[in-house]
Design an enzyme around this catalytic site. Structure first.
Site, PDB file in Angstrom:
ATOM      1  N   GLU A 140       0.833  -1.203   0.000  1.00 28.28           N
ATOM      2  CA  GLU A 140       0.000   0.000   0.000  1.00 28.28           C
ATOM      3  C   GLU A 140       0.868   1.252   0.000  1.00 28.28           C
ATOM      4  O   GLU A 140       2.047   1.214   0.404  1.00 28.28           O
ATOM      5  CB  GLU A 140      -0.892   0.041   1.256  1.00 28.28           C
ATOM      6  CG  GLU A 140      -1.692  -1.215   1.496  1.00 28.28           C
ATOM      7  CD  GLU A 140      -2.410  -1.189   2.844  1.00 28.28           C
ATOM      8  OE1 GLU A 140      -3.123  -2.141   3.132  1.00 28.28           O
ATOM      9  OE2 GLU A 140      -2.241  -0.212   3.606  1.00 28.28           O
ATOM     10  N   LYS A 142       1.905   4.754   1.616  1.00 28.14           N
ATOM     11  CA  LYS A 142       1.889   5.323   2.973  1.00 28.14           C
ATOM     12  C   LYS A 142       1.498   6.796   2.869  1.00 28.14           C
ATOM     13  O   LYS A 142       2.326   7.637   2.526  1.00 28.14           O
ATOM     14  CB  LYS A 142       3.244   5.165   3.647  1.00 28.14           C
ATOM     15  CG  LYS A 142       3.221   5.541   5.115  1.00 28.14           C
ATOM     16  CD  LYS A 142       4.557   5.248   5.769  1.00 28.14           C
ATOM     17  CE  LYS A 142       4.489   5.521   7.262  1.00 28.14           C
ATOM     18  NZ  LYS A 142       4.148   6.923   7.577  1.00 28.14           N
ATOM     19  N   ASP A 144       0.682  10.504   3.848  1.00 27.67           N
ATOM     20  CA  ASP A 144       1.195  11.425   4.862  1.00 27.67           C
ATOM     21  C   ASP A 144       0.023  12.218   5.422  1.00 27.67           C
ATOM     22  O   ASP A 144      -0.272  13.339   4.996  1.00 27.67           O
ATOM     23  CB  ASP A 144       2.233  12.355   4.240  1.00 27.67           C
ATOM     24  CG  ASP A 144       3.114  13.012   5.289  1.00 27.67           C
ATOM     25  OD1 ASP A 144       3.026  12.607   6.465  1.00 27.67           O
ATOM     26  OD2 ASP A 144       3.878  13.923   4.944  1.00 27.67           O
ATOM     27  N   TYR A 250      -8.737   7.398   3.469  1.00 28.64           N
ATOM     28  CA  TYR A 250      -8.652   6.047   2.919  1.00 28.64           C
ATOM     29  C   TYR A 250      -8.456   5.074   4.078  1.00 28.64           C
ATOM     30  O   TYR A 250      -7.690   5.346   5.011  1.00 28.64           O
ATOM     31  CB  TYR A 250      -7.472   5.910   1.948  1.00 28.64           C
ATOM     32  CG  TYR A 250      -7.726   6.453   0.560  1.00 28.64           C
ATOM     33  CD1 TYR A 250      -9.000   6.474   0.006  1.00 28.64           C
ATOM     34  CD2 TYR A 250      -6.663   6.937  -0.213  1.00 28.64           C
ATOM     35  CE1 TYR A 250      -9.219   6.968  -1.269  1.00 28.64           C
ATOM     36  CE2 TYR A 250      -6.880   7.438  -1.488  1.00 28.64           C
ATOM     37  CZ  TYR A 250      -8.153   7.458  -2.010  1.00 28.64           C
ATOM     38  OH  TYR A 250      -8.377   7.949  -3.273  1.00 28.64           O
ATOM     39  N   LYS A 340      10.530   3.839   3.707  1.00 30.18           N
ATOM     40  CA  LYS A 340      10.442   5.287   3.580  1.00 30.18           C
ATOM     41  C   LYS A 340      11.321   5.760   2.422  1.00 30.18           C
ATOM     42  O   LYS A 340      12.511   5.424   2.356  1.00 30.18           O
ATOM     43  CB  LYS A 340      10.891   5.965   4.882  1.00 30.18           C
ATOM     44  CG  LYS A 340      10.145   5.476   6.111  1.00 30.18           C
ATOM     45  CD  LYS A 340       8.669   5.769   6.073  1.00 30.18           C
ATOM     46  CE  LYS A 340       8.371   7.206   6.338  1.00 30.18           C
ATOM     47  NZ  LYS A 340       8.605   7.626   7.714  1.00 30.18           N
ATOM     48  N   CYS A 434      14.130  47.508 -12.598  1.00 24.23           N
ATOM     49  CA  CYS A 434      14.867  46.314 -13.011  1.00 24.23           C
ATOM     50  C   CYS A 434      16.237  46.308 -12.343  1.00 24.23           C
ATOM     51  O   CYS A 434      16.979  47.298 -12.441  1.00 24.23           O
ATOM     52  CB  CYS A 434      15.021  46.299 -14.533  1.00 24.23           C
ATOM     53  SG  CYS A 434      16.083  44.967 -15.139  1.00 24.23           S
ATOM     54  N   CYS A 437      19.031  46.755 -15.397  1.00 24.34           N
ATOM     55  CA  CYS A 437      19.215  47.965 -16.218  1.00 24.34           C
ATOM     56  C   CYS A 437      18.571  49.209 -15.629  1.00 24.34           C
ATOM     57  O   CYS A 437      18.739  50.308 -16.173  1.00 24.34           O
ATOM     58  CB  CYS A 437      18.674  47.727 -17.622  1.00 24.34           C
ATOM     59  SG  CYS A 437      16.874  47.500 -17.699  1.00 24.34           S
ATOM     60  N   CYS A 453      10.368  43.695 -17.114  1.00 21.72           N
ATOM     61  CA  CYS A 453      11.230  44.798 -17.527  1.00 21.72           C
ATOM     62  C   CYS A 453      10.937  45.063 -18.997  1.00 21.72           C
ATOM     63  O   CYS A 453      11.180  44.200 -19.848  1.00 21.72           O
ATOM     64  CB  CYS A 453      12.700  44.440 -17.328  1.00 21.72           C
ATOM     65  SG  CYS A 453      13.830  45.645 -18.080  1.00 21.72           S
ATOM     66  N   CYS A 459      18.277  45.327 -22.100  1.00 21.58           N
ATOM     67  CA  CYS A 459      18.509  44.900 -20.713  1.00 21.58           C
ATOM     68  C   CYS A 459      19.555  43.796 -20.700  1.00 21.58           C
ATOM     69  O   CYS A 459      19.356  42.731 -21.316  1.00 21.58           O
ATOM     70  CB  CYS A 459      17.209  44.403 -20.096  1.00 21.58           C
ATOM     71  SG  CYS A 459      17.409  43.722 -18.435  1.00 21.58           S
TER      72      CYS A 459
END
Length: 740
Positions: A140, A142, A144, A250, A340, A434, A437, A453, A459
């Protein structure tokens, strides 16, 4: 809770054998042990009672494993209240205590496949010894989330409780009744007189994102991760608040049962599903360890495309008689284990939030963090996308943050650890100019939340990014022109005029243009950075007494070889290299196939462009806007004068066998690379798609095909092997027999 395998012994047993069992129990060991137990208890309280963990899973597991090692070496230290002797949680005074009819246990964790194999071998040997038969394994995901225990009497839900310390939990009945997926009354007939159903309450990944955005918009602190969100939502004093949260559950087991006539865990799930209880669609039965390992690998790749977050895989002996015979330790069953996955989330300090300027002018905030090891690499910066995302995540400069990096995925700041704030944190303020520039930033088009920008042509940051992108593998594929080289050519550390003031002159570069180019590089002391920087030559060797005249480096020679080679790249690569907004390799291939030349694309109207499969109105508008800009056309003209290919040669001998056919290639093929497979589909009039949908006609599956193959099978889309693909290319769909 997980641990970084790069920092952990591959096997705890092996690690314990390495310890000196005759070592003296020193004051240092006693002090370390006391500090470990205090830290772990505090972390458990934060995790289970406050739903606000202050340690990452990786750090918790590292400390817990060290505690286990010390206790294995010095058993005299072990007390009844040691964290290793307890299930994990405790009961909050905010809720009424509930005694479970049958105790709820934790699971033994393993962190490597070597440890898992050892556990499975031992469990199989014990099962054969006790029952005379080999075990069947129930495997299955796991989840969290937060474990709960539901008590049904004659099919009616009468009580719900958290796991707590395994014996006593918290009464959360009123809150659980608000969860739509949990039935108040079981469906069907012949319900047990008494039945404890164990499950995991969670919030889906999609709902978690929406929930956090809502929390921040209401001026509330966001949750650090879905588990905290689920736990915090279920443990509300006001069930009306819980009802507003998108909780799901579940089933993963049963406790006390009177009148439930089943022989195995899997049969139990089938019966519970028939009664209307939510069971996971991912659980499978196996008889071999190799099948289990394949399952682990499969869901390791899929873990971020699932409904919910997972941190591992649970393997159980399926048969109830075998479970009873194997029994329990004081904390865990001997018939179940949790593998894990290596951690993808860690905690680190957010030192600053700065901004980058991209090739299309988009200004993107990013987090600068204390360097931290996660998913096998050291991370010290992560994108924050735009100012709205910074606000939605609720992060402040100076926060301890949860950082996620899933394999090769770009690192992401998930959210702050609010419990660790000390008042010195500060909000991020988006700059108005910016940083490259000095041009005043402007919002994008209507509906675009990004700041940009508008100095697109000059630039330096945008030019650097465009040059780097043009040289990337998906465009001209100029390996010698990486980011540092692009930056040196466009925005050198010294204030002189750079060799490139526009990408228009990329193919006009000469070796002499590069003679004085230098880059800013960190000084090293025996391979270690010092935090100090110096300007060093990049494209030429540094003059010496023996060789006072600098000469081009090997990298420089390679650069000009690759620039010359780039001129003959196909049209679609040239299109990508132009940095037309929204035009990536897929759209560029489709355009090149449809029109055949740059002139034809430039002269096409919106309707004609939008009608190309995979292009559409948004990309069509972007193309028209790009070609309407004078300096863009100058770039094209200069490249054409330098000999860059602007038209594909059509091979009239290749029959267009795939007109109107969409094909997805997944996995590794022997005869075709990923690019050559796409090219073969496109030149025959087909569409090479990157995703499977109901509109897909065929999926070509090579070795290590993953989720795309699963989706094709689920949708009933024909799947071809490499021979079938070759036949499809040569003769079209009609040449394939049904099922081929």
């Amino acid at each position: 809770m997980t641990e970084n395998l790069a920092e952990t012994p591959a096997s705890l047993d092996r690690a314990l054998k390495a310890l000196d069992s005759s070592a003296e129990l020193t004051d240092t060991i006693r002090a370390e042990y006391a500090e470990l137990t205090d830290t772990i208890r505090a972390a458990r309280h934060d995790y289970y009672q406050e739903d606000a963990p202050t340690l990452s899973d990786a750090e918790y597991d590292r400390l817990y494993r060290r505690l286990e090692q010390i206790e294995a070496q010095y058993p005299a230290l072990i007390a009844n209240d040691s964290p290793t002797q307890e299930v994990g949680g405790e009961v909050s005074e905010a809720f009424s205590p509930v005694t479970h009819l049958v105790r709820m246990y934790s699971l033994e964790d393993v962190f490597s496949l070597e440890e898992l194999r050892a556990w499975l071998t031992k469990a199989e040997e014990n099962t054969r010894l006790l029952t005379g038969a080999a075990p069947q394994w129930l495997t299955e995901l796991k989840i969290d989330g937060l474990a709960v225990n539901l008590l049904y009497r004659n099919g009616v839900l009468v009580r719900a409780a958290t796991r707590g310390d395994g014996t006593t939990g918290e009464d959360v009945t009123h809150n659980v009744r608000t969860i739509a997926s949990i039935p108040q009354k079981l469906a069907g007939e012949n319900h047990p007189a008494q039945l404890e159903v164990r499950g995991e309450v969670f919030i889906s990944s999609a709902d978690f994102k929406k929930l956090n955005e809502k929390m921040v918009s209401e001026g509330k602190n966001p949750f650090a991760n879905p588990r905290n969100a689920a736990a915090g939502s279920l443990r509300q004093k006001d069930s009306a608040v819980t009802a507003e949260r998108p909780l799901s559950m579940y089933v993963h087991g049963v406790g006390s049962r009177t009148g439930l006539d089943v022989n195995s865990q899997y049969q139990t799930y089938e019966q519970l599903a028939a009664w209307g209880l939510p069971t996971s669609p991912y659980s499978k039965l196996f008889t071999s360890v190799d099948d289990i390992l394949r399952y682990i690998a499969e869901y390791g790749e899929k873990r971020h495309s699932l409904v919910h977050e997972i941190d591992g895989i649970v393997i159980k002996v399926n048969d109830f008689v075998a479970q009873t015979q194997l029994g329990y330790t004081s904390r865990v069953p001997r018939w179940a284990v949790a593998y894990k996955y290596p951690p993808e989330e860690v905690n680190t300090k957010l030192l600053d939030i700065r901004v980058d300027v991209g090739r299309t002018g988009r200004v993107t905030p990013y987090g600068v963090m204390e360097p931290v090891l996660v998913s096998g690499s050291t991370v010290e910066r992560a994108t924050l996308h735009n100012q709205d995302v910074v606000k939605a995540k609720g992060v402040l400069i100076g926060d301890t943050v949860v950082l996620r990096k899933a394999g090769d995925v770009i690192p992401e700041i998930v959210g702050p650890v609010v419990a660790l704030r000390d008042g010195h944190e500060r909000e991020f303020v988006m700059p108005t100019e910016c940083p490259s520039c000095g041009t005043t930033l402007a919002p994008g088009k209507e509906g675009d939340v990004d700041m940009r920008c508008p100095n697109y042509r000059s630039c330096p940051a945008q030019l650097t990014e465009r040059i780097y992108y043009a040289a990337s593998r998906g465009a001209f594929d100029i390996e010698a022109l990486g980011f540092e080289a692009a930056k040196a050519l466009t925005a050198p550390a010294e204030p002189e005029q750079p060799p490139l003031t526009s990408e228009a002159f990329l193919f006009d570069l000469t070796a002499e243009d590069l003679r004085d180019v230098k880059i800013r590089r960190e000084k090293k002391v025996k391979g270690v950075g010092t935090g100090k920087f110096e300007l060093v030559p990049y494209f030429y060797t540094k003059p010496t007494k023996a060789k006072p005249d600098p000469v081009p480096t090997k990298n420089t020679q390679n650069l000009f070889v690759e620039l010359e080679k780039a001129k003959s790249q196909p049209l679609w690569r040239v299109l990508v290299a132009l940095s037309i907004r929204h035009v990536g390799p897929t759209a560029a291939r489709a355009l090149a196939t449809e029109f055949g030349s740059m002139d034809a694309i430039a002269q096409a109207d919106r309707d004609r462009l939008a009608a190309v499969d995979g292009v559409g109105g948004v990309i069509a508008d972007s193309i028209i806007e790009w070609f309407a800009t004078d300096w863009h056309r100058e770039v094209l003209a200069r490249w054409a004068d330098a000999g860059v290919r602007m038209e594909d040669e059509r091979d009239a001998s290749i029959e267009r066998t795939l007109e109107g056919v969409t094909v997805v290639v997944t996995g590794t093929l022997v005869t075709y690379s990923r690019d050559s497979a796409k090219e073969a589909i496109i030149v025959r009039g087909g569409r090479a798609s990157g995703s499977v949908s109901k509109k897909t006609h065929f999926v070509v599956a090579g070795a290590s095909a993953g989720s795309k193959l699963d989706k094709a099978e689920a949708l009933g889309i024909p799947v071809l092997d490499e021979d079938g693909f070759t036949k499809l290319l040569a003769h079209g769909p009609d040449a394939l027999t049904p099922g081929e």
